[in-house]
Design an enzyme around this catalytic site. Sequence first.
Site, PDB file in Angstrom:
ATOM      1  N   SER A  38       1.623  -9.445   9.735  1.00 11.32           N
ATOM      2  CA  SER A  38       0.092  -9.369   9.878  1.00 11.32           C
ATOM      3  C   SER A  38      -0.260  -8.166  10.649  1.00 11.32           C
ATOM      4  CB  SER A  38      -0.489 -10.665  10.523  1.00 11.32           C
ATOM      5  OG  SER A  38       0.210 -10.718  11.769  1.00 11.32           O
ATOM      6  N   LYS A  39      -1.646  -7.823  10.302  1.00 17.03           N
ATOM      7  CA  LYS A  39      -2.183  -6.475  11.070  1.00 17.03           C
ATOM      8  C   LYS A  39      -2.042  -6.707  12.650  1.00 17.03           C
ATOM      9  CE  LYS A  39      -5.540  -7.336   8.109  1.00 17.03           C
ATOM     10  NZ  LYS A  39      -7.103  -7.458   7.555  1.00 17.03           N
ATOM     11  N   ARG A  40      -2.156  -8.035  13.119  1.00  9.43           N
ATOM     12  CA  ARG A  40      -2.209  -8.108  14.364  1.00  9.43           C
ATOM     13  C   ARG A  40      -0.793  -7.657  15.022  1.00  9.43           C
ATOM     14  NH1 ARG A  40      -2.883 -13.179  15.317  1.00  9.43           N
ATOM     15  NH2 ARG A  40      -3.204 -13.666  13.004  1.00  9.43           N
TER      16      ARG A  40
END
Length: 467
Positions: free
Chosen positions: A253-255
């Site tokens: 994920s982007k995070r």
Amino acid sequence: MEKVRCRIAPSPTGQDLHIGNVYTALINYVFTLQNKGRFIVRIEDTDRARIVAGSEKRILSSLEWFGIKHDEGPDIGGPFSPYRQSERLKLYADHAEILIRKGYAYYCFCTPADLEKMRALRIKEGKPPLYDGRCRKIDARVWRDRIKKEKYVIRLKVPEKGRTVFNDVIRGEISFENRLLDDQVLLKSDGFPTYHLAVVVDDHLMKITHIIRAEEWISSTPKHVLLYGFFGWPLPIIAHGPVLRNPDKSKLSKRKNPVWASWYREKGFLPEAILNYLALMGWSHPDGIDIFSILEFIKKFRLEDLKPVGPAFDLKKLEWLNGEYIRRTPNSKLKSQIWEFYDKLYPADLIDKTVPLIKERIKILSDYRPLCRFFFKEPKEYEIDLSLHKNLLKEIAQLLGNLNNWQADNIGDLMQNLARKLKIKNADFFMILRVAVTGQKITPPLNESMEILGKKVVLSRIKKASL
Ligand code: GLU
């Protein structure tokens, strides 16, 4: 034998091509090449609210950067054009109608408020929050009239009993209880299809033989299998590969990790290194090696050997691998890569000279500038305080000024002798000199760097630092 046809079907709903989609593209591309088939790119842009401007263009340009070439697609056309779902709306509407006629789909007139109420009630009753099928019961005479006046969607009539089963090349038999499947919306009230209807219609009409995609789509597959059955179409071969994961096993994920292909490109990762790394995400080379070319991957890969779960996506490992690729790149090629990476901003001949000094030291192309900045620009600041060493720097300048043969070895001998004479530890001596000449504490080998900079520049920099 039917000709193998594989596809990727990215949605232009993100900044660029997701690294997970690069992985899916790689597997489809390699499998297609192995089978002398055709590789198709289809843009799934039916979720109008989520479309990101420019995304499709960047997706296609990223695929090109990776060297993953498609045979048919929105940019190059093909026998099943158009390859952009928003240009195929009539097909989906027609196919939704076919299902209505066959009794496998129905019109639903529930409003968002009705659906919200229904959901809340079902959750309260401990039932799965699925559509309760209330519009299934509407009589044909009634819905024929209502569709002229009211907003509606078309829903899939999932059988109330039984199971939907399919065989997955990688995971074996997968089975779902029909009572737990939602009466999926197939056609939305704005006339756009949902993913589920569009993907099945297109995969069939585009004669896709193998659907190879990531694990995250498994739960959608029973709805697709039902649709194939309802249309009376043969089911393609289905394979769900591993999904890329963060170290904590959650979906990439982007995070927690950079996900867009453009990020990797801007950082100076090499496309071949990324593809090599991705190849290891669900497969191991039979000889246990980690570094191999895409040609080798094409030779050895077998779809059925793909593991259902891969190792975590580890940026550090990818960086290491990228460094290995850099070391294996011929100097002349690396030079042009660096030159182009920095938009041809720096003189090519200077990059040429510095490449042998940094080749062992960089992992990604963007490591070059912080190491080599001083070749192109005089230092403005010094990373250590030189004010205590002014006399030493003056002495160095004088000695170097008398050196005629400006070569790394000669410079080095002269400097070492001086350090010995002054009883200064080598490490300390060279750190002072390094910072005076480059401004930096970390640089490529100093004597060689001074040779490249040239006597005049070096002397003027040392003098300036000694003022
Ligand atoms: N449009 C889907 C995506 O964004 C395609 C999934 C599939 O391969 O069926 O990845």
